[in-house]
Write an enzyme that holds these catalytic residues in place. Structure first.
Site, PDB file in Angstrom:
ATOM      1  N   THR A 126       0.820  -1.215   0.000  1.00 36.47           N
ATOM      2  CA  THR A 126       0.000   0.000   0.000  1.00 36.47           C
ATOM      3  C   THR A 126       0.853   1.264   0.000  1.00 36.47           C
ATOM      4  O   THR A 126       1.849   1.364   0.715  1.00 36.47           O
ATOM      5  CB  THR A 126      -0.929  -0.008   1.236  1.00 36.47           C
ATOM      6  OG1 THR A 126      -1.640  -1.244   1.256  1.00 36.47           O
ATOM      7  CG2 THR A 126      -1.900   1.147   1.205  1.00 36.47           C
ATOM      8  N   ALA A 130      -1.960   4.555  -3.642  1.00 38.77           N
ATOM      9  CA  ALA A 130      -2.296   3.241  -4.207  1.00 38.77           C
ATOM     10  C   ALA A 130      -2.755   2.307  -3.089  1.00 38.77           C
ATOM     11  O   ALA A 130      -1.941   1.676  -2.426  1.00 38.77           O
ATOM     12  CB  ALA A 130      -1.086   2.643  -4.933  1.00 38.77           C
ATOM     13  N   GLY A 131      -4.084   2.281  -2.837  1.00 38.92           N
ATOM     14  CA  GLY A 131      -4.649   1.414  -1.804  1.00 38.92           C
ATOM     15  C   GLY A 131      -5.361   0.248  -2.465  1.00 38.92           C
ATOM     16  O   GLY A 131      -4.726  -0.733  -2.862  1.00 38.92           O
ATOM     17  N   SER A 132      -6.690   0.380  -2.648  1.00 35.80           N
ATOM     18  CA  SER A 132      -7.428  -0.672  -3.360  1.00 35.80           C
ATOM     19  C   SER A 132      -6.853  -0.873  -4.758  1.00 35.80           C
ATOM     20  O   SER A 132      -6.771  -1.994  -5.263  1.00 35.80           O
ATOM     21  CB  SER A 132      -8.910  -0.284  -3.473  1.00 35.80           C
ATOM     22  OG  SER A 132      -9.470  -0.129  -2.197  1.00 35.80           O
ATOM     23  N   ILE A 157       2.161  -0.116   6.975  1.00 33.50           N
ATOM     24  CA  ILE A 157       2.822  -1.421   6.833  1.00 33.50           C
ATOM     25  C   ILE A 157       3.025  -2.092   8.202  1.00 33.50           C
ATOM     26  O   ILE A 157       3.658  -1.532   9.095  1.00 33.50           O
ATOM     27  CB  ILE A 157       4.161  -1.281   6.073  1.00 33.50           C
ATOM     28  CG1 ILE A 157       3.934  -0.518   4.755  1.00 33.50           C
ATOM     29  CG2 ILE A 157       4.775  -2.669   5.827  1.00 33.50           C
ATOM     30  CD1 ILE A 157       2.857  -1.091   3.838  1.00 33.50           C
ATOM     31  N   ILE A 335     -25.256  -6.183  24.256  1.00 32.96           N
ATOM     32  CA  ILE A 335     -25.651  -7.076  25.360  1.00 32.96           C
ATOM     33  C   ILE A 335     -24.950  -6.650  26.660  1.00 32.96           C
ATOM     34  O   ILE A 335     -25.487  -6.819  27.749  1.00 32.96           O
ATOM     35  CB  ILE A 335     -25.354  -8.548  24.986  1.00 32.96           C
ATOM     36  CG1 ILE A 335     -26.349  -9.009  23.908  1.00 32.96           C
ATOM     37  CG2 ILE A 335     -25.395  -9.476  26.202  1.00 32.96           C
ATOM     38  CD1 ILE A 335     -26.060 -10.360  23.283  1.00 32.96           C
ATOM     39  N   GLY A 337     -24.470  -3.601  27.480  1.00 38.00           N
ATOM     40  CA  GLY A 337     -24.993  -2.303  27.910  1.00 38.00           C
ATOM     41  C   GLY A 337     -23.862  -1.306  28.116  1.00 38.00           C
ATOM     42  O   GLY A 337     -22.821  -1.376  27.435  1.00 38.00           O
ATOM     43  N   GLU A 361      -6.207  -5.952   3.583  1.00 42.77           N
ATOM     44  CA  GLU A 361      -6.099  -7.022   2.567  1.00 42.77           C
ATOM     45  C   GLU A 361      -7.307  -7.044   1.629  1.00 42.77           C
ATOM     46  O   GLU A 361      -7.798  -8.102   1.238  1.00 42.77           O
ATOM     47  CB  GLU A 361      -5.846  -8.377   3.221  1.00 42.77           C
ATOM     48  CG  GLU A 361      -4.448  -8.391   3.827  1.00 42.77           C
ATOM     49  CD  GLU A 361      -3.958  -9.753   4.243  1.00 42.77           C
ATOM     50  OE1 GLU A 361      -4.076 -10.693   3.454  1.00 42.77           O
ATOM     51  OE2 GLU A 361      -3.428  -9.848   5.355  1.00 42.77           O
TER      52      GLU A 361
END
Ligand code: FAD
Length: 377
Positions: A126, A130-132, A157, A335, A337, A361
């Protein structure tokens, strides 16, 4: 069809379950609060052979199968995600590129230290831009006088900057429309590692920004044929998705365990809240979905072990368990609370640790793109 685990896989599960309960659970809250990397636990996991579980014994690993590896990651995540991602990123992202694409000489040079856990490895794909779209990498590596001279940067990283980090495998542009994987050892002049990044969860894991300024590494540090980096990183991500899928199941199971126990203890309106059908239905749904998620992960792992195509199943497992873990931590905290909102209750840490499972990922959207492609769309 045999859905039973082998004796070896059961041993991995029981060993890791015990280790997580006895060694990790007592310190997980403190490590998270102090954002402290778990060196002692990594050393103990290394002793158990866990830092190179799926790497063959001849390279210093434990020679386990992918199913055992997925079970191990699930059991760790059930108690703590920071420890689990440290092992998973080191194994699936850091060590695997060298094992899968390295020459015999490169494997002999790097793997014994990595698979034994003496050193950690990172994978630098990454970048800020430039990710996806990981193929849009702008980091360059130029061959000059028998050396790759690397310039560029990477972000988010895992495992790159610990005291025991040995190397990072990066993707770099080695020509027009050409991406290659290159191993950069820690300590190489021109390779700069940022301070740890501050983050919502996975606080005890190591996350860094990397900068390369005329950073020169030997020509031999290229992994596999020049220009194969794009295909290589897709293959690495396919395998990595099994371990992140296992993290999704483990986190969901951990959240369920906490909610199940709390619902028996907490009394309102004169009885344990577990007696209310609204609570029972949430736990029943979660128990059902956890079984489904585990089956998806183990199927992807089993296919990989058979040497059969597994990319579609790995993406499905990662997508499903990412979303399942989101529901699980949300319902479990509900649950609990107000107590669940307090740091003393483990569910608050699991809640923060969850979101990244739908991002790292490959985001949920990217998994859907991958699955759609496999469907022929
Ligand atoms: C704690 C942490 C650890 C990490 N560890 C590592 C590591 O060790 N090595 C490494 O290389 N990377 C690592 N990453 C990076 C991670 O893999 C990326 O963050 C991830 O791939 C997403 O990239 P991005 O953050 O740039 O988001 P972007 O790609 O900018 O996405 C932003 C949003 O747009 C959506 N989107 C983008 N493209 C499309 C599309 N075509 N269709 C629909 N929606 C789209 C995404 O799904 C997302 O919702 C880590 C990240 C974190 C947070």
């Amino acid at each position: 069809m045999d859905l039973d685990l082998t004796a070896e896989q059961e041993l991995v599960r029981d060993t890791l379950r015990q280790f997580a309960l006895e060694r990790i659970a007592p310190v997980a809250e403190e490590l998270d609060r102090e954002s402290r990397f778990p060196y002692e636990l990594v050393a103990e996991l290394a002793e158990l052979g866990l830092m190179g579980l799926p790497i063959p014994e001849e390279y210093g690993g434990a020679g386990g199968d992918t199913v055992s590896y997925a079970i191990a990651i699930e059991e760790l995540t059930r108690i703590d995600s920071s420890v689990a991602i440290t092992v998973a990123a080191h194994t699936s992202l850091g060590t695997m590129p060298i094992y899968l694409f390295g020459t015999e000489e490169q494997k002999r040079e790097w793997l014994p230290d990595l698979a034994s856990g003496r050193k950690l490895a990172a994978f630098g794909l990454t970048e800020p831009g430039a990710g996806s779209d990981a193929g849009a990498t702008r980091t360059t590596a130029e061959l000059r006088d028998g050396q790759w001279v690397v310039n560029g940067s990477k972000i988010f990283i895992t495992n790159a900057g610990t005291d025991i980090s040995g190397c990072v495998t990066i993707t770099a542009r080695t020509g027009e429309d050409e991406i290659s994987n290159i191993v950069v050892p820690n300590g190489t002049p021109g390779y700069e590692i940022s301070a740890p990044m501050r983050k919502l969860g996975w606080k005890a894991s190591d996350t860094r920004e990397l900068a390369f300024r005329d950073c020169a590494v030997p020509e031999d540090n290229l992994l596999g044929p020049r220009g194969q980096g794009f295909h290589q990183f897709l293959e690495i991500l396919d395998g990595g998705r099994i371990s992140v899928g296992a993290m999704g199941v483990g986190l969901a199971q951990g959240a369920y365990d906490l909610a199940f126990a709390y619902a028996q203890e907490r009394e309102q309106f004169g009885r344990p809240i577990a007696k209310f059908q609204a609570i029972q239905f949430k736990l029943a749904d979660l128990a059902t979905e956890i079984e489904a998620g585990r089956a998806l992960v183990l199927k992807a792992a089993w296919l990989k072990d058979q040497g059969r195509p597994f990319a579609r199943e790995a993406a499905m497992a990662k997508l499903y368990t990412g979303e399942l873990s989101n529901r699980a931590v949300n319902w479990s905290l509900q649950i609990h609370g107000g107590y669940g909102f307090m740091d003393e209750y483990a569910i608050s840490r699991l809640y923060r640790d969850q979101k990244i499972l739908e991002i790292g990922e490959g985001t949920n959207e990217v998994q859907r793109l991958v699955i759609a492609k496999h469907l022929g769309l």
